[in-house]
Design an enzyme around this catalytic site. Structure first.
Site, PDB file in Angstrom:
ATOM      1  N   ARG A   1      43.943  56.600  44.123  1.00 35.18           N
ATOM      2  CA  ARG A   1      42.954  55.199  44.064  1.00 35.18           C
ATOM      3  C   ARG A   1      44.413  54.671  43.123  1.00 35.18           C
ATOM      4  O   ARG A   1      45.125  54.458  42.783  1.00 35.18           O
ATOM      5  CB  ARG A   1      42.328  55.222  42.989  1.00 35.18           C
ATOM      6  N   GLY A   2      43.659  52.754  43.177  1.00 34.49           N
ATOM      7  CA  GLY A   2      44.803  51.891  43.004  1.00 34.49           C
ATOM      8  C   GLY A   2      44.914  51.658  44.070  1.00 34.49           C
ATOM      9  O   GLY A   2      45.197  52.445  44.854  1.00 34.49           O
ATOM     10  N   ALA A   3      44.965  50.135  44.356  1.00 39.99           N
ATOM     11  CA  ALA A   3      45.713  48.855  45.561  1.00 39.99           C
ATOM     12  C   ALA A   3      46.694  49.995  46.579  1.00 39.99           C
ATOM     13  O   ALA A   3      47.004  50.586  47.809  1.00 39.99           O
ATOM     14  CB  ALA A   3      45.490  48.495  44.838  1.00 39.99           C
TER      15      ALA A   3
ATOM     16  N   ARG B   1      37.372  52.179  51.817  1.00 41.14           N
ATOM     17  CA  ARG B   1      37.256  51.579  50.423  1.00 41.14           C
ATOM     18  C   ARG B   1      37.685  50.336  51.321  1.00 41.14           C
ATOM     19  O   ARG B   1      38.318  49.410  51.786  1.00 41.14           O
ATOM     20  CB  ARG B   1      36.986  51.947  49.251  1.00 41.14           C
TER      21      ARG B   1
ATOM     22  N   GLN C   1      38.860  55.505  34.099  1.00 36.10           N
ATOM     23  CA  GLN C   1      40.150  55.204  34.160  1.00 36.10           C
ATOM     24  C   GLN C   1      41.660  54.459  33.053  1.00 36.10           C
ATOM     25  O   GLN C   1      42.501  55.646  33.226  1.00 36.10           O
ATOM     26  CB  GLN C   1      40.919  53.772  35.288  1.00 36.10           C
TER      27      GLN C   1
ATOM     28  N   ASP D   1      43.121  44.438  42.819  1.00 34.98           N
ATOM     29  CA  ASP D   1      43.159  45.031  44.190  1.00 34.98           C
ATOM     30  C   ASP D   1      42.868  44.028  45.734  1.00 34.98           C
ATOM     31  O   ASP D   1      43.045  43.976  46.705  1.00 34.98           O
ATOM     32  CB  ASP D   1      41.794  45.851  44.058  1.00 34.98           C
TER      33      ASP D   1
ATOM     34  N   ASN E   1      39.721  42.544  40.589  1.00 36.09           N
ATOM     35  CA  ASN E   1      39.963  43.579  40.329  1.00 36.09           C
ATOM     36  C   ASN E   1      39.190  44.429  39.477  1.00 36.09           C
ATOM     37  O   ASN E   1      37.794  43.846  39.605  1.00 36.09           O
ATOM     38  CB  ASN E   1      41.264  43.179  39.010  1.00 36.09           C
ATOM     39  N   LYS E   2      39.709  45.825  38.983  1.00 40.13           N
ATOM     40  CA  LYS E   2      38.125  46.695  38.296  1.00 40.13           C
ATOM     41  C   LYS E   2      37.183  45.588  37.392  1.00 40.13           C
ATOM     42  O   LYS E   2      36.993  44.627  36.395  1.00 40.13           O
ATOM     43  CB  LYS E   2      38.670  47.812  37.420  1.00 40.13           C
TER      44      LYS E   2
END
Length: 349
Positions: A44-46, A87, A196, A237, A247-248
């Protein structure tokens, strides 16, 4: 720490759902396995899922039975579609797939040899990964100028080496400042519901020896009010043309709190995270994940059975709350529409 790599005709990646208690490597022998790893957040993570998508396309080409370049182009279509469906929010995923698609078509226009297309796709995926590392280090250099010696900085989610191929975006900025000899302390939001921050960022900072304190998400305002937060650094993201940042989940709340307390709020992201086709953040698709991530932690129920729960994975922070956006092409200040366009045009120039 390399998050993802190619070896022995397979894609290998660190399983981030098992950290911090176990370090497990996932071995993906087909593109469907790469897609599952992205969808289940094993990676995960863009930027990291962008690299994973690139490797996934290369893996799909490697195992496709096509014996001609044109046949391989046809057989790659379901590979693209499967990876795209994993995603919806992080634009790096779609950027990487499109880059790989263009590469395949350009090579196929010059040869009928399917193996040549396969070799070039793997080389392109490796370039995506290596460019990501160099990009992160450039962002670190730019962003570290915003951190003074002795600062307390707050970060949200995970934006370190695990969120990219190596080094990090927002956490890469913090890491660079630390490596420059600046004394600093990091407040780490736990980042509910997937944790996270607690599981990954805390682990990374401890590996690096950077002083940190883990806090629950709803503690940030408390420490801001006491003057114990000097700046906030988060990732992104997807960033719209006007500077709105997806973003998250929880990022928006932090930005509002930061502005209320006069604290600068920075988003750190490579140019590949900019989506100038979208005028504002209102157009950014927000992923809705399994409500079970809210009602359970590692299969342990924390809410009444049958309770209704919502689980948007991201929120959008309006540009008015953002002090600056740190990219691999420099730091962009408002007005973001002009500044981001210049950055992207420079990247293409």
């Amino acid at each position: 720490m390399r998050t993802i790599w190619w070896q022995d005709q397979a894609v290998h990646l660190i399983d981030q759902t098992r950290l911090p208690h176990e370090q497990v490597i996932v071995h993906c022998h087909d593109y469907q396995a790469v897609a599952r790893a992205i969808a289940t957040m094993q990676i995960r993570g863009a930027p990291a899922i962008g690299a994973a998508a690139a490797y996934g396309v290369a893996l799909g080409a490697w195992h496709a039975p096509a014996d001609s370049a044109s046949a391989l182009l046809t057989q790659l279509q379901p590979v693209y579609e499967t990876l795209r469906a994993t995603r919806p929010t992080a634009v790096n995923l779609f950027w990487a797939i499109e880059r790989m698609r263009r590469c395949a078509e350009q090579v196929a226009a010059t040869t009928t040899d399917a193996d040549q297309v396969r070799r070039q796709l793997l080389a392109e995926a490796e370039r995506v990964a290596e460019e990501d590392i160099a990009t992160n280090k450039r962002m670190g250099q730019y962003g570290a100028t915003l951190i003074a010696d002795g600062m307390n900085v707050l970060t949200h989610c995970n934006t370190g080496a695990l969120a990219v191929v190596d080094y990090g975006t927002a956490l890469g900025v913090i890491r660079t400042a630390w490596e420059q000899g600046k004394r600093l302390h990091v407040w780490v939001d736990e980042t509910r519901p997937f944790l996270q921050g607690a599981r990954l960022t805390a682990w990374e900072l401890m590996q690096l020896g950077i002083p940190m304190t883990l806090i629950t998400d709803n503690m940030a305002g408390h420490f801001m009010a006491r003057g114990q937060v000097d700046a906030v650094f988060v990732g992104a993201d997807r960033i719209a043309a006007n500077g709105d940042v997806a973003n998250k989940i929880g990022t928006y709340s932090l930005a509002v709190l930061a502005q209320a307390h006069g604290i600068p709020f920075y988003s750190v992201a490579p140019v590949s995270t900019l989506d100038l086709t979208l005028a504002s953040g209102d157009q950014i698709p927000i992923e809705e994940r399994d409500p079970r991530e809210v009602t359970h932690i590692r299969d342990m129920p924390i809410a009444p059975a049958g309770v209704r729960a919502a689980n948007p994975a991201f929120d959008v922070t309006p540009n008015r709350y953002i002090t600056a956006i740190v990219t691999d092409r420099g730091i962009v200040y408002p007005p973001f529409v002009d500044g981001l366009r210049r950055i992207v045009e420079g990247a293409h120039g």
